[in-house]
Design a protein around this motif. Sequence first.
Motif, PDB file in Angstrom:
ATOM      1  N   LEU A  40      -6.163   5.008   3.183  1.00 29.43           N
ATOM      2  CA  LEU A  40      -5.797   5.647   4.446  1.00 29.43           C
ATOM      3  C   LEU A  40      -4.435   6.332   4.358  1.00 29.43           C
ATOM      4  N   ILE A  41      -3.462   5.668   3.720  1.00 27.33           N
ATOM      5  CA  ILE A  41      -2.139   6.284   3.563  1.00 27.33           C
ATOM      6  C   ILE A  41      -2.230   7.476   2.617  1.00 27.33           C
ATOM      7  N   LEU A  42      -3.034   7.366   1.576  1.00 28.22           N
ATOM      8  CA  LEU A  42      -3.234   8.482   0.661  1.00 28.22           C
ATOM      9  C   LEU A  42      -3.868   9.661   1.391  1.00 28.22           C
ATOM     10  N   ALA A  43      -4.761   9.385   2.332  1.00 26.34           N
ATOM     11  CA  ALA A  43      -5.343  10.458   3.145  1.00 26.34           C
ATOM     12  C   ALA A  43      -4.264  11.169   3.962  1.00 26.34           C
ATOM     13  N   ALA A  88       0.819  -1.218   0.000  1.00 23.16           N
ATOM     14  CA  ALA A  88       0.000   0.000   0.000  1.00 23.16           C
ATOM     15  C   ALA A  88       0.851   1.265   0.000  1.00 23.16           C
ATOM     16  N   ILE A  89       1.999   1.242   0.657  1.00 23.18           N
ATOM     17  CA  ILE A  89       2.825   2.450   0.744  1.00 23.18           C
ATOM     18  C   ILE A  89       3.301   2.902  -0.638  1.00 23.18           C
ATOM     19  N   PRO A  90       3.957   2.054  -1.443  1.00 23.47           N
ATOM     20  CA  PRO A  90       4.352   2.530  -2.784  1.00 23.47           C
ATOM     21  C   PRO A  90       3.158   2.842  -3.684  1.00 23.47           C
ATOM     22  N   GLY A 128      -3.165   4.249  18.488  1.00 20.44           N
ATOM     23  CA  GLY A 128      -3.945   5.348  17.923  1.00 20.44           C
ATOM     24  C   GLY A 128      -4.686   4.920  16.682  1.00 20.44           C
ATOM     25  N   LYS A 129      -5.551   5.847  16.201  1.00 16.95           N
ATOM     26  CA  LYS A 129      -6.387   5.574  15.031  1.00 16.95           C
ATOM     27  C   LYS A 129      -5.791   6.223  13.800  1.00 16.95           C
ATOM     28  N   PRO A 130      -5.998   5.621  12.627  1.00 17.54           N
ATOM     29  CA  PRO A 130      -5.551   6.253  11.388  1.00 17.54           C
ATOM     30  C   PRO A 130      -6.345   7.506  11.103  1.00 17.54           C
ATOM     31  N   ASN A 156       0.650   7.617  11.260  1.00 19.09           N
ATOM     32  CA  ASN A 156      -0.618   6.892  11.188  1.00 19.09           C
ATOM     33  C   ASN A 156      -0.448   5.401  10.877  1.00 19.09           C
ATOM     34  N   LEU A 157       0.783   4.976  10.606  1.00 20.32           N
ATOM     35  CA  LEU A 157       0.995   3.616  10.121  1.00 20.32           C
ATOM     36  C   LEU A 157       0.647   2.564  11.172  1.00 20.32           C
ATOM     37  N   SER A 158       0.959   2.839  12.426  1.00 21.54           N
ATOM     38  CA  SER A 158       0.664   1.855  13.469  1.00 21.54           C
ATOM     39  C   SER A 158      -0.838   1.652  13.614  1.00 21.54           C
ATOM     40  N   GLY A 159      -1.609   2.740  13.513  1.00 19.52           N
ATOM     41  CA  GLY A 159      -3.054   2.600  13.586  1.00 19.52           C
ATOM     42  C   GLY A 159      -3.620   1.851  12.397  1.00 19.52           C
ATOM     43  N   ILE A 160      -3.096   2.120  11.198  1.00 25.66           N
ATOM     44  CA  ILE A 160      -3.545   1.417   9.999  1.00 25.66           C
ATOM     45  C   ILE A 160      -3.211  -0.070  10.096  1.00 25.66           C
ATOM     46  N   ALA A 161      -1.975  -0.369  10.489  1.00 23.94           N
ATOM     47  CA  ALA A 161      -1.555  -1.766  10.622  1.00 23.94           C
ATOM     48  C   ALA A 161      -2.389  -2.487  11.679  1.00 23.94           C
TER      49      ALA A 161
END
Length: 544
Positions: free
Chosen positions: A155-158, A71-73, A263-265, A193-198
């Motif tokens: 979510l990462i794009l946000a 998702a990151i790239p 935390g939350k994304p 935000n990555l920890s919340g997404i994961a």
Amino acid sequence: MTATRMLKPWAGAIALAFLAVLAGGALLGLAGEALRGSTEGFAAFDSYLWRVARFTLMQALLSMLLAVAFAIPLARALHEHPAFPGRALILRLFALPLALPALVAVLGITSIYGRNGLLAFGFDKLGIDARPNIYGLTGILIAHVFFNLPLATRLILASLDSIPSDYWKLSSQLGMGSWARFKLIEWPVVRRNLSGIAGLIFMLCITSFTIVLTLGGGPRATTLEVAIYQSLHFDFDIARAVSLTLLQLSLTIAVLLLLGLTGKPAEEGFSLQTSARRFDRPNRTTKIANTAIIVLGLFFVGLPMAGTVVSGLGADLSRLMTEFAVWRAIITSIVLGAGAALLCVLISLSLVMAREYLQSQRQASAPGVFERSLDLGASLIMVVPPIVIGAGWFILSRHVIDPFSLAPVMVICVNAAMAVPFAFRILRPAWDTAASRHNRLCLQLGISGWDRLRLIDWPVLRLPIVVAFAFAMALSLGDLGTIALFGNDSIQTLPFLLLQRMGSYRTQDAAGLALILGALCLLLMFTADRGAASLTRQDNERND
């Protein structure tokens, strides 16, 4: 203070009591059975149980890592090319897996990666002697990444969309390369935000039921939720079912506690229609690499959906639509789904009304126990998964009644509770905004009760209620967990009938049923999406 306003906390208390009884009754059934047969219960904690628990954690961890790593790239490529042809359509496509029932997606995935799928056909044409095996851990990971890669990408794009334009302007002036921009500008925002997404993806994968049930391929690839279903539905081993359920509940609570710490994304990008302006110009190599990443992501997500449609259209739909069992399943699904959606909206509205009333009464003081309980009640289903509630009530009710006779009631109640967290978040902003604007004026004019609902509240809340209803009904239509436990020949929903046809190797019928089920759910989600877009436009107009 009118009698109508005094009824609001009572409505919230009743809704909270319903959710507490639903979850508490399940836990009571589990605890009673554990105490009644404590020796058998402890004996059930054997090597098989711990092996299932290890596999549950392993597949969730691998699914999460794969989804986030890809998702990151993909999010970076989409953000770096805001003018990419069809970008808006790609993002809309990435929202569709959230609306697809898991069974429908599984059939689409097998049509691409199965032994007779598109990939095997390509191998044959190239003369490669290989047959892909979709069942087992490989299939579970592919399906989980299919569902969660689009979610993680959005979510990462946000997060990337929240970066100010000045940062991109400065990076362009300094001549930063792609790696420098990622390290100094993008990664700090994504990492926040990555920890919340994961954690969110890990939670979704650890409670996955339908995907593992259909693609697990046997006892070596079984999660706790599937093992609970097998213990009750096939083996009727109550002691093992109790042990599995208690362990699943413990894992769920532990993951939620960790998720609360991380935390939350961020969600700020969902309501934005455009990305922040970027001043950097990618070189030719970067453009080619980003284009390849976007195309690969598009094919990975889009091909199974296309496979579902093609396979469904290849089935004998005219014959299926003349079968009594199919129409009975469609009508049963619609009736139970509408009942669950109506109950969900009533519960959510009651919680929202009571919370707003208590908040207006306390002024600037800290929220009390009851107010905090209303927020907790809205998220109760995240603590006690549907399969745990179903298993608990199955075990509890078998002492006084045939559990299978409770199928309609349990499907409506559990699916309603499953959708409450989403409906609550849709209805709460609309209700709070309407209350802040109208409460004082209505009090001065003496407008209350039915007159206020008809003249003041309903015009404002009508659209959010429709959105919440459509979303809750779509979730209920595609759910398999509860009906898999309580379903029987007299009560069959579309997902249950679809599972039966898959189990009897009637793949053409299953493909046709999947197309019908997917079309119904997508129609409801399209209604919810259009309604949500209208709500966003209304909020923007009010702010302007």
